[in-house]
Scaffold this motif. Structure first.
Motif, PDB file in Angstrom:
ATOM      1  N   ALA A  98       0.873  -1.296   0.003  1.00  0.00           N
ATOM      2  CA  ALA A  98      -0.004  -0.029   0.142  1.00  0.00           C
ATOM      3  C   ALA A  98       0.923   1.312   0.188  1.00  0.00           C
ATOM      4  O   ALA A  98       0.532   2.383  -0.713  1.00  0.00           O
ATOM      5  CB  ALA A  98      -1.139  -0.210   1.376  1.00  0.00           C
ATOM      6  N   ILE A 133       2.324   1.728  -3.586  1.00  0.00           N
ATOM      7  CA  ILE A 133       1.585   2.516  -4.430  1.00  0.00           C
ATOM      8  C   ILE A 133       1.554   3.799  -4.386  1.00  0.00           C
ATOM      9  O   ILE A 133       1.764   4.678  -5.275  1.00  0.00           O
ATOM     10  CB  ILE A 133       0.132   1.827  -4.163  1.00  0.00           C
ATOM     11  CG1 ILE A 133       0.285   0.382  -4.944  1.00  0.00           C
ATOM     12  CG2 ILE A 133      -0.963   2.545  -5.217  1.00  0.00           C
ATOM     13  CD1 ILE A 133      -1.214  -0.333  -4.430  1.00  0.00           C
ATOM     14  N   ALA A 134       1.505   4.268  -2.961  1.00  0.00           N
ATOM     15  CA  ALA A 134       1.539   5.859  -2.607  1.00  0.00           C
ATOM     16  C   ALA A 134       2.600   6.509  -3.036  1.00  0.00           C
ATOM     17  O   ALA A 134       2.634   7.423  -3.792  1.00  0.00           O
ATOM     18  CB  ALA A 134       1.075   6.026  -1.151  1.00  0.00           C
ATOM     19  N   SER A 146       2.965   6.763  -6.873  1.00  0.00           N
ATOM     20  CA  SER A 146       1.946   7.740  -7.585  1.00  0.00           C
ATOM     21  C   SER A 146       2.556   9.193  -7.142  1.00  0.00           C
ATOM     22  O   SER A 146       2.564  10.010  -8.228  1.00  0.00           O
ATOM     23  CB  SER A 146       0.644   7.246  -6.667  1.00  0.00           C
ATOM     24  OG  SER A 146       0.006   6.258  -7.138  1.00  0.00           O
ATOM     25  N   THR A 147       2.945   9.322  -6.031  1.00  0.00           N
ATOM     26  CA  THR A 147       3.572  10.757  -5.538  1.00  0.00           C
ATOM     27  C   THR A 147       4.804  10.958  -6.531  1.00  0.00           C
ATOM     28  O   THR A 147       4.973  12.230  -7.243  1.00  0.00           O
ATOM     29  CB  THR A 147       3.965  10.691  -4.211  1.00  0.00           C
ATOM     30  OG1 THR A 147       2.891  10.125  -3.281  1.00  0.00           O
ATOM     31  CG2 THR A 147       4.260  12.158  -3.815  1.00  0.00           C
ATOM     32  N   ALA A 185       5.121  13.968  -9.512  1.00  0.00           N
ATOM     33  CA  ALA A 185       6.114  14.966  -9.600  1.00  0.00           C
ATOM     34  C   ALA A 185       7.133  15.043 -10.632  1.00  0.00           C
ATOM     35  O   ALA A 185       7.391  15.978 -10.866  1.00  0.00           O
ATOM     36  CB  ALA A 185       7.026  14.783  -8.150  1.00  0.00           C
ATOM     37  N   ALA A 243      -2.555  -0.333   7.550  1.00  0.00           N
ATOM     38  CA  ALA A 243      -1.895   0.039   6.263  1.00  0.00           C
ATOM     39  C   ALA A 243      -2.087   1.763   6.093  1.00  0.00           C
ATOM     40  O   ALA A 243      -1.028   2.623   5.573  1.00  0.00           O
ATOM     41  CB  ALA A 243      -2.766  -0.271   5.020  1.00  0.00           C
ATOM     42  N   ALA A 244      -2.940   2.364   6.658  1.00  0.00           N
ATOM     43  CA  ALA A 244      -3.171   3.784   6.751  1.00  0.00           C
ATOM     44  C   ALA A 244      -2.237   4.462   7.423  1.00  0.00           C
ATOM     45  O   ALA A 244      -1.741   5.489   6.921  1.00  0.00           O
ATOM     46  CB  ALA A 244      -4.766   4.124   7.238  1.00  0.00           C
ATOM     47  N   ALA A 245      -1.946   4.017   8.720  1.00  0.00           N
ATOM     48  CA  ALA A 245      -0.453   4.634   9.580  1.00  0.00           C
ATOM     49  C   ALA A 245       0.655   4.413   8.726  1.00  0.00           C
ATOM     50  O   ALA A 245       1.322   5.531   8.943  1.00  0.00           O
ATOM     51  CB  ALA A 245      -0.568   4.001  10.882  1.00  0.00           C
ATOM     52  N   VAL A 277       1.054   4.176   5.387  1.00  0.00           N
ATOM     53  CA  VAL A 277       1.206   5.073   4.369  1.00  0.00           C
ATOM     54  C   VAL A 277       1.428   6.567   4.657  1.00  0.00           C
ATOM     55  O   VAL A 277       2.395   7.215   3.876  1.00  0.00           O
ATOM     56  CB  VAL A 277      -0.132   4.801   3.455  1.00  0.00           C
ATOM     57  CG1 VAL A 277      -0.372   6.064   2.414  1.00  0.00           C
ATOM     58  CG2 VAL A 277      -0.249   3.663   2.603  1.00  0.00           C
ATOM     59  N   LEU A 278       0.725   6.911   5.831  1.00  0.00           N
ATOM     60  CA  LEU A 278       0.827   8.430   6.029  1.00  0.00           C
ATOM     61  C   LEU A 278       2.316   8.497   6.449  1.00  0.00           C
ATOM     62  O   LEU A 278       2.967   9.522   6.108  1.00  0.00           O
ATOM     63  CB  LEU A 278      -0.309   8.874   6.948  1.00  0.00           C
ATOM     64  CG  LEU A 278      -1.527   8.514   6.841  1.00  0.00           C
ATOM     65  CD1 LEU A 278      -2.387   9.087   7.726  1.00  0.00           C
ATOM     66  CD2 LEU A 278      -1.846   9.650   5.588  1.00  0.00           C
ATOM     67  N   GLN A 338       4.535   8.476   3.456  1.00  0.00           N
ATOM     68  CA  GLN A 338       4.578   9.791   2.789  1.00  0.00           C
ATOM     69  C   GLN A 338       5.360  11.007   3.311  1.00  0.00           C
ATOM     70  O   GLN A 338       6.047  11.752   2.624  1.00  0.00           O
ATOM     71  CB  GLN A 338       3.050  10.113   2.321  1.00  0.00           C
ATOM     72  CG  GLN A 338       2.228   9.291   1.685  1.00  0.00           C
ATOM     73  CD  GLN A 338       2.756   9.767   0.087  1.00  0.00           C
ATOM     74  OE1 GLN A 338       2.464  10.713  -0.443  1.00  0.00           O
ATOM     75  NE2 GLN A 338       3.102   8.752  -0.499  1.00  0.00           N
TER      76      GLN A 338
END
Lengths: 277, 100
Positions: free
Chosen positions: A55, A58-59, A62-63, A67, A230-232, A234-235, A238
């Protein structure tokens, strides 16, 4: 499987930030650090760790792609052709991982990261430049403006089957271990297929979104992707990669390579030993 | 590279940025509500994860459309195969998961 408490979410966030900043600093994705942190450090099974890591991959892809869009560093045509192989590899890997044991996956992770550590020290940065800026890059080659030298760089693609094979293996390993697979593709594209290092890295980063999707979709459908964890992660990744790119001073390339190789070597040994025991 | 690819590159960049941004907003809100409003949190986290996973696929769909409009059939075919592979993987995982 650990329960995601507020404290654990915070720890995963910090682990993600550490892996993301180290990854960005060293020019590779953070997955190779995040998976051992989640598996050895926090007690998630390898498959759950790989799912969470994919996860974040992927983030990041994409970022980074967003860019770099418009700079012509990414070779879209060649990248999309290689995606046919990498997606096949990652889908097959995502399905076989369901049949593999925890200890085999840990051993495989140790072997792959160990190999990558050796490659990092050994790999050369081939320039792969056709000097005449008006030369024809061919159907798959590319042309971009190099910001450092101000020159127009033209290159042609060689050994397409080798690139396809490396992309398939990278996809496979990506799903099995939760890493992006750039550590496999970039040396091959740069060393044998004619791409300048920066073009190879940008094209690989672009492809990795699709590579990781092949595995992530399978983990998600099988219920192995834990949303809160996964949320924690990914953040965290990032934030970590963003701050590494904007805040940190650039280290000399030799120091970076040695740092990367030694960290990877330690990760490889830790994972392998745990897998054997 | 042709001029047509520059447009596609910028378009893809915008789609990817929009996807990641939407996903990060959902995931952040979901995490913050994790223990306050668990049901809303679960919904937001699912939405964030699904948006994140679908973003690269949206980019593939976009490429298929762009290459088809440019009548570049080789690359229309190649990008279509990539999409089919991803769909096949998801379908196979559902079947696999039911069996195990």
């Amino acid at each position: 499987m650990p329960v995601v408490t507020p404290l654990l979410a915070l720890i995963i966030f910090v682990a993600g930030a550490a892996a993301g900043s180290l990854g960005a600093l060293l020019g590779i994705g953070g997955g190779v650090f995040l998976v051992p942190l989640l598996n050895l450090g926090l007690g998630f099974p390898v498959s759950a760790s790989a799912a969470i890591s994919l996860a974040t991959v992927i983030a990041t892809s994409s970022t980074v792609t967003a860019a770099k869009a418009g700079k012509h560093l990414m070779n879209f045509r060649f990248g999309m052709m290689l995606e046919v192989a990498t997606a096949a590899g990652s889908v097959l890997g995502g399905l076989t991982v369901q049949l593999m044991s925890q200890s085999h996956l840990q051993q495989l992770f140790g072997i792959v990261t160990g190999g990558v550590a050796v490659l990092t020290v050994a790999r050369a940065n081939r320039r792969n430049v056709i000097l005449d800026p008006n030369a024809d890059p061919g159907l798959l080659g590319g042309r971009f403006h190099d910001e450092e030298t101000g020159a127009t760089i033209v290159y042609q693609i060689k050994r397409v089957p080798l690139a396809l094979g490396a992309s398939f293996i990278a996809g496979n390993v990506s799903s099995l271990l939760g890493i992006g697979g750039g550590v496999i593709k970039v040396p091959v594209l740069n060393g044998w297929c004619g791409m300048p290092l920066r073009a190879a890295a940008a094209t690989s980063a672009f492809m990795i979104g699709v590579t990781a999707t092949g595995g992530a979709v399978i983990y998600y459908v099988s219920g192995q992707l834990l949303p809160a964890a996964a949320a924690a992660a990914v953040l965290g990744v990032q934030l970590g990669s963003w701050s590494a790119m904007h805040v940190s001073p650039r280290l000399p390339i030799k120091v970076l390579k040695l740092l990367l190789a030694s960290v990877l070597g330690i990760v490889a040994v830790l994972m392998f030993v745990r897998g054997v025991r | 590279m042709s001029g047509g690819d520059t447009g596609l590159e910028l378009l893809i960049g915008r789609v990817l940025r929009a996807g990641v941004t939407a996903s990060i907003v959902c995931l952040t809100a979901g995490l913050l509500m994790l223990f306050a409003v668990p049901q809303v949190s679960a919904w937001l986290l699912q939405a964030g994860i699904v948006i994140l996973i679908l973003t690269p696929s949206a980019r593939v769909v976009l490429s298929i459309v762009e290459y088809a409009m440019a009548r570049d059939w080789t690359f229309t075919l190649l990008t279509s195969i990539v999409l089919l592979e991803l769909i096949a993987g998801a379908v196979a995982a559902v079947v696999f998961h039911r069996r195990l």
